[in-house]
Design a protein around this motif. Structure first.
Motif, mmCIF file in Angstrom:
data_model
loop_
_atom_site.group_PDB
_atom_site.id
_atom_site.type_symbol
_atom_site.label_atom_id
_atom_site.label_comp_id
_atom_site.label_asym_id
_atom_site.label_seq_id
_atom_site.Cartn_x
_atom_site.Cartn_y
_atom_site.Cartn_z
ATOM 1 N N SER A 1 0.829 -1.205 0.000
ATOM 2 C CA SER A 1 0.000 0.000 0.000
ATOM 3 C C SER A 1 0.862 1.254 0.000
ATOM 4 N N GLN B 1 2.683 1.837 -3.443
ATOM 5 C CA GLN B 1 1.786 2.280 -4.501
ATOM 6 C C GLN B 1 1.405 3.749 -4.317
ATOM 7 N N THR C 1 -13.528 -4.547 -6.155
ATOM 8 C CA THR C 1 -12.824 -5.564 -5.373
ATOM 9 C C THR C 1 -13.789 -6.358 -4.503
ATOM 10 N N TRP D 1 -6.186 -9.789 -3.111
ATOM 11 C CA TRP D 1 -4.783 -9.667 -3.481
ATOM 12 C C TRP D 1 -4.631 -9.552 -4.992
ATOM 13 N N ALA E 1 -5.514 -6.063 -6.060
ATOM 14 C CA ALA E 1 -4.451 -5.101 -5.752
ATOM 15 C C ALA E 1 -3.306 -5.209 -6.756
ATOM 16 N N TYR F 1 -4.408 -3.642 -10.063
ATOM 17 C CA TYR F 1 -4.397 -2.175 -10.053
ATOM 18 C C TYR F 1 -2.976 -1.642 -10.188
ATOM 19 N N CYS F 2 -2.031 -2.314 -9.549
ATOM 20 C CA CYS F 2 -0.636 -1.892 -9.671
ATOM 21 C C CYS F 2 -0.156 -1.989 -11.118
ATOM 22 N N THR G 1 -5.563 0.328 -4.831
ATOM 23 C CA THR G 1 -5.076 -0.646 -3.856
ATOM 24 C C THR G 1 -5.474 -0.278 -2.424
ATOM 25 N N PHE H 1 2.554 -7.273 -2.915
ATOM 26 C CA PHE H 1 1.230 -7.887 -2.855
ATOM 27 C C PHE H 1 1.278 -9.353 -3.307
#
Length: 442
Positions: free
Chosen positions: A247, A250, A298, A310, A313, A316-317, A350, A417
């Motif tokens: 977190s 990001q 999510t 997970w 996340a 999204y990254c 995230t 993640f």
């Protein structure tokens, strides 16, 4: 095995509100207004970067440090100041905090050199450090429990609105009256709101729940735990540590873009500071909306399989890496703005999954501390170093070159993640076994 027990009655939130509905909403409005002032005072700096750079000949490293110092102070002092506020009383603490950040913002307006401005910005961070946690605790203490989620979401959304107002209004004032008046306007607004809060909100009218909680603690009720047990709960598994780290990494990108977009639009699109601030504010709003939308997506995709949080996340990254990486490598123009906007929509996505994973992986009795730890990671790994390091790199390769590099942080966040996901099932199973054992001993 260390076990800590919890009395559900000691929640800090009364089942029946202790104040009337009208008064409660008045308290909410004033507390929300101070939250707007908080973020307006913090983010107005971004809109006047071009003017400060021109007036004092500051480097991008210096400009980035003026923003990063606030996030750093907030990250370092959130815990201790929240503890102090709980002891002194929430209303009294809020008045002191708001007065500190407002007077510090006035100090920014009166600064005559970089050193004075840096110190003033540090005091802005000091005033703002614990306001988020204390403010939302105050609000939740005077409303029915069934409104808790709605009020929390509405309160936290004020940060984005305050950022937008700070950049757009600050830029407009700077163009017409000068950058000092941008800070002065935010300071005046904060002082007026603080005075209104002090006159209307009193410990006597809303402090009964705080006194009751203190009395219960003095009688030995509530949470019975040691510092060692607390630390063990906060960092009990590999996966929860990965959630903190992922977190924070990001949000390095988000923090950099929030701070440097006004300057980027000014330098590479030739926008005046007021227009650059307004345009950057639009990107901030896109990021805020994206947080909510990504959280909703999510929850939907992970309803049957929690481990998909997970996966969300990580997605999204990677999506933000691709969109922002391409966006800052194409020439300035409409296509670039579209790509940056699309990247901003998912770059902070995230936040929801990370919060949910932290909640799943820590004991219910220490969720407040767990989310404070997540906030600490977000500030120390992302929001504080992001603007500063971007400024350092910008001094060497230019701001455009620096912004081309920051999407790489998304890959590091995705790795964190991914490690968390690999350990999640085993960690969650072990924690559930410990929780079951703890219930049997309590």
């Amino acid at each position: 095995m260390d076990v800590h027990c919890f009395d559900p009655a000691v929640s800090g939130v009364p089942a029946t509100p202790t104040v009337g509905r009208t008064y409660a909403w008045a308290v909410f409005a004033l507390t929300f207004g101070l939250l707007l002032s908080d973020y307006m005072s913090r983010q107005v700096l971004n809109a006047v970067f071009p003017l400060l750079k021109s007036a004092w000949g500051l480097s991008d490293t210096q400009l980035g440090s003026l923003s990063g110092i606030v996030a750093l102070i907030v990250g370092l002092l959130t815990f201790p100041l929240s503890v102090i506020a709980d002891r002194l009383g929430r209303v009294r603490s809020i008045v002191v905090m708001a007065l500190v950040w407002s007077l510090a913002t006035l100090g920014c307006a009166l600064a005559t050199n970089f050193g004075e401005l840096f110190v003033a910005r540090a005091f802005v961070g000091l005033g703002e450090a614990a306001y988020g946690s204390v403010g939302v605790a105050l609000i939740l203490s005077i409303f029915p429990a069934h409104l808790r989620s709605t009020l929390t979401a509405a309160f936290m959304a004020g940060g984005a609105f305050g950022s937008v107002l700070g950049m757009s209004l600050g830029g407009a004032v700077a163009v017409h009256l000068g950058w000092r008046w941008s800070f002065g306007t935010m300071a005046l607004l904060g002082i007026l709101l603080t005075a209104g809060f002090w006159l209307i909100v009193t410990e006597k009218r809303i402090g009964s729940d705080v006194r009751g909680l203190r009395q219960q603690r003095s009688n030995g009720q509530g949470i019975r735990t040691s510092l060692r047990v607390l630390i063990n709960g906060l960092f009990s598994t590999v996966s929860v540590v990965c959630a903190y780290i992922g977190s924070g990494l990001q949000l390095f990108i988000l923090g950099s873009l929030f701070v440097w977009m006004p300057s980027y639009l000014n330098r590479y699109y030739g926008m005046a500071p007021d227009k650059a601030g307004a345009a950057a504010a639009a990107f901030v709003m896109i990021g805020a909306v994206g947080m909510v939308l990504c959280g909703m997506v999510t929850d939907r995709v992970s309803r049957q399989q929690p481990s998909r949080k997970w996966v969300s996340a990580i997605a999204y990254c990677l999506i933000s890496f691709v969109l922002l990486g391409i966006g800052f490598h194409v020439k300035p123009g409409a296509l670039q703005l579209v790509l940056i906007g699309a990247g901003m929509l998912v770059v902070a996505g995230t936040s929801g999954p990370a919060g949910a994973m932290v909640a799943n992986l820590t004991p219910t009795t220490i969720h407040a501390s767990a989310f404070a730890t997540l906030t600490l990671a977000n500030n120390l790994l992302g929001l504080a170093p992001g603007p500063f390091l971007t400024g350092v790199v910008a001094d060497k390769v230019g701001l455009h070159g620096a912004l081309q590099l920051i999407p790489l942080m998304a890959l590091l966040a995705a790795v964190a993640f991914s490690v968390g996901k690999a350990n999640y099932a085993n960690d969650l199973r072990r924690l559930n076994e410990l929780r079951s054992a703890a219930k049997g001993e309590c």
